[in-house]
Design a protein around this motif. Structure first.
Motif, PDB file in Angstrom:
ATOM      1  N   ARG A 149     -16.082  78.229  20.519  1.00 58.77           N
ATOM      2  CA  ARG A 149     -15.577  78.082  21.412  1.00 58.77           C
ATOM      3  C   ARG A 149     -14.345  78.164  21.368  1.00 58.77           C
ATOM      4  O   ARG A 149     -13.506  78.933  22.289  1.00 58.77           O
ATOM      5  N   ALA A 150     -13.728  77.157  20.692  1.00 58.36           N
ATOM      6  CA  ALA A 150     -12.036  77.264  20.091  1.00 58.36           C
ATOM      7  C   ALA A 150     -11.732  78.762  19.984  1.00 58.36           C
ATOM      8  O   ALA A 150     -10.586  78.735  19.711  1.00 58.36           O
ATOM      9  N   ALA A 151     -12.577  79.666  19.321  1.00 58.80           N
ATOM     10  CA  ALA A 151     -11.788  80.615  18.644  1.00 58.80           C
ATOM     11  C   ALA A 151     -11.599  81.684  20.189  1.00 58.80           C
ATOM     12  O   ALA A 151     -10.459  82.808  19.797  1.00 58.80           O
ATOM     13  N   LEU A 152     -11.790  81.835  21.217  1.00 55.14           N
ATOM     14  CA  LEU A 152     -11.996  82.269  22.758  1.00 55.14           C
ATOM     15  C   LEU A 152     -10.713  82.059  22.873  1.00 55.14           C
ATOM     16  O   LEU A 152      -9.660  82.466  23.598  1.00 55.14           O
ATOM     17  N   GLU A 159      -7.236  77.209  14.435  1.00 56.74           N
ATOM     18  CA  GLU A 159      -6.624  76.323  13.236  1.00 56.74           C
ATOM     19  C   GLU A 159      -6.984  74.995  14.227  1.00 56.74           C
ATOM     20  O   GLU A 159      -7.436  74.373  12.606  1.00 56.74           O
ATOM     21  N   ARG A 160      -6.416  74.430  15.002  1.00 54.71           N
ATOM     22  CA  ARG A 160      -6.317  73.233  15.345  1.00 54.71           C
ATOM     23  C   ARG A 160      -7.738  72.315  15.460  1.00 54.71           C
ATOM     24  O   ARG A 160      -8.340  71.366  14.548  1.00 54.71           O
ATOM     25  N   TYR A 161      -8.531  73.166  15.818  1.00 58.32           N
ATOM     26  CA  TYR A 161     -10.316  72.844  16.154  1.00 58.32           C
ATOM     27  C   TYR A 161     -10.850  72.298  14.319  1.00 58.32           C
ATOM     28  O   TYR A 161     -11.584  71.448  14.133  1.00 58.32           O
ATOM     29  N   ALA A 162      -9.428  73.547  13.146  1.00 58.80           N
ATOM     30  CA  ALA A 162     -10.818  73.228  12.134  1.00 58.80           C
ATOM     31  C   ALA A 162     -10.018  72.016  11.013  1.00 58.80           C
ATOM     32  O   ALA A 162     -10.198  71.865  10.038  1.00 58.80           O
ATOM     33  N   PRO A 199     -10.386  77.671   4.174  1.00 53.94           N
ATOM     34  CA  PRO A 199     -11.217  77.170   5.096  1.00 53.94           C
ATOM     35  C   PRO A 199     -10.512  78.229   6.162  1.00 53.94           C
ATOM     36  O   PRO A 199     -10.840  78.394   7.298  1.00 53.94           O
ATOM     37  N   GLY A 200      -9.416  78.597   6.239  1.00 56.88           N
ATOM     38  CA  GLY A 200      -8.838  79.972   7.131  1.00 56.88           C
ATOM     39  C   GLY A 200      -9.888  81.259   6.715  1.00 56.88           C
ATOM     40  O   GLY A 200      -9.589  81.560   8.069  1.00 56.88           O
ATOM     41  N   GLY A 201     -10.972  81.563   5.799  1.00 57.11           N
ATOM     42  CA  GLY A 201     -11.758  81.881   5.650  1.00 57.11           C
ATOM     43  C   GLY A 201     -12.594  81.927   7.313  1.00 57.11           C
ATOM     44  O   GLY A 201     -12.736  83.015   7.698  1.00 57.11           O
ATOM     45  N   LEU A 202     -13.132  81.073   7.059  1.00 56.50           N
ATOM     46  CA  LEU A 202     -13.924  80.777   7.978  1.00 56.50           C
ATOM     47  C   LEU A 202     -12.925  80.983   9.475  1.00 56.50           C
ATOM     48  O   LEU A 202     -13.729  81.284  10.203  1.00 56.50           O
ATOM     49  N   VAL A 203     -12.445  80.424   9.804  1.00 57.67           N
ATOM     50  CA  VAL A 203     -11.354  80.626  10.874  1.00 57.67           C
ATOM     51  C   VAL A 203     -11.418  82.215  10.917  1.00 57.67           C
ATOM     52  O   VAL A 203     -11.363  82.226  12.279  1.00 57.67           O
ATOM     53  N   ASP A 204     -11.280  82.516  10.391  1.00 59.54           N
ATOM     54  CA  ASP A 204     -10.694  84.560   9.994  1.00 59.54           C
ATOM     55  C   ASP A 204     -11.745  85.118  10.473  1.00 59.54           C
ATOM     56  O   ASP A 204     -12.027  85.881  11.625  1.00 59.54           O
ATOM     57  N   ASP A 205     -13.454  84.621  10.606  1.00 60.63           N
ATOM     58  CA  ASP A 205     -14.522  85.176  10.713  1.00 60.63           C
ATOM     59  C   ASP A 205     -14.424  84.804  12.267  1.00 60.63           C
ATOM     60  O   ASP A 205     -15.214  85.552  12.641  1.00 60.63           O
TER      61      ASP A 205
END
Length: 277
Positions: A149-152, A159-162, A199-205
């Protein structure tokens, strides 16, 4: 374990690819390309190796951008990551393969088959996530949908959510935890490491999953086996049904009692089913 390959991509980026049979004498061995979940490092996992070795298969496991030493690519799509893998396979001399993807790897296995149909002879997805369709029902059944949902709301929001996100224990069933304590223990260890170090990999996924993938599921012409757990609380069973709507040669294998990790136990039989197709 042997050192992974580092493949130079056309734009100069490196892509890390783990290989169960890196010697030149193994080039003729049938290949399974393992598309790892989110988050994972791309390192070879014992149950995947065991299933492949018992069937005389070589495993290649690319680390997607943002994971395991492959640098991040802001704004990458599912198709972009698949194109990276296709280039790596060409560099390694692979001309035919089976694409297998677990969880977040499912979309990438399907995308590889769509962008390189002459290369991929079959696809297996295990608890694979379906393309986002813009509806609230896409999230139905997820124990923790916060990252998606944050990715939307875009990269900055994700990034903030992470920064404060924590694993939701109810995402896994008792059966999932039992599997993680047993045969798939190294998956849990690897996921924890990937979450800490990349952690950036999951954000980008997550960003890629809620955007257009860059390929159409209808373009997956290879025989496709969609394996989904009926008790999955991470990627619910209806995602399997959504995936099945695309590939013309698709088949859904619903395992009613399996959760998100438990369904991985189907890998050996799934490989046999696909090879017999």
């Amino acid at each position: 374990m042997t050192d992974p390959h580092t493949i130079d991509l056309p734009d100069g980026r490196p892509l890390v690819v783990h290989d169960s049979a890196p010697g030149a004498q193994e080039r003729s061995v049938p290949v399974v390309v393992w598309h790892h979940g989110s988050p994972q490092s791309g390192a070879l996992l014992a149950p995947v190796l065991a299933a492949a070795e018992a069937r005389g298969l070589r495993v290649l496991s690319p680390a997607r951008p943002g994971y395991g030493g492959s640098p991040r690519v802001p704004g990458r799509s599912v198709a972009d990551a698949a194109a990276d893998v296709a280039h790596a396979l060409d560099a390694l001399g692979v001309t035919r393969c089976v694409a297998v993807g677990a969880s977040g790897g499912g979309p990438h296995a399907l995308a590889l088959a769509a962008v390189r149909p002459e290369l991929v002879t079959g696809v297996v997805t295990l608890a694979g996530i379906a393309p986002y369709d813009g509806t609230e029902t896409w999230f139905t059944g997820m124990a923790d949908d916060g990252g998606l949902r944050a990715a939307l709301d875009g990269p900055a929001a994700r990034e903030r959510y992470a920064e404060t996100a924590e694993f939701e224990p109810s995402s896994f069933t008792d059966g999932d935890y039992a599997v993680l304590a047993g045969a798939w223990a190294d998956l849990g260890d690897d996921a924890a490491r990937a979450g800490r170090e990349w952690p950036g990999g999951l954000v980008d996924d997550d960003l890629a999953f809620v955007r257009p993938w860059g390929v159409a599921l209808a373009d997956v012409s290879a025989p496709t086996l969609v394996v989904q757990g009926g008790a999955d609380r991470v990627v619910p069973r209806h995602h399997g049904e959504r995936l099945l709507a695309g590939p013309p040669a698709g088949e859904l294998w619903l395992r009613p009692r399996d959760g998100h990790i438990g369904v991985l136990a189907a890998l050996p039989v799934a490989l046999d089913r696909l090879r017999a197709a």
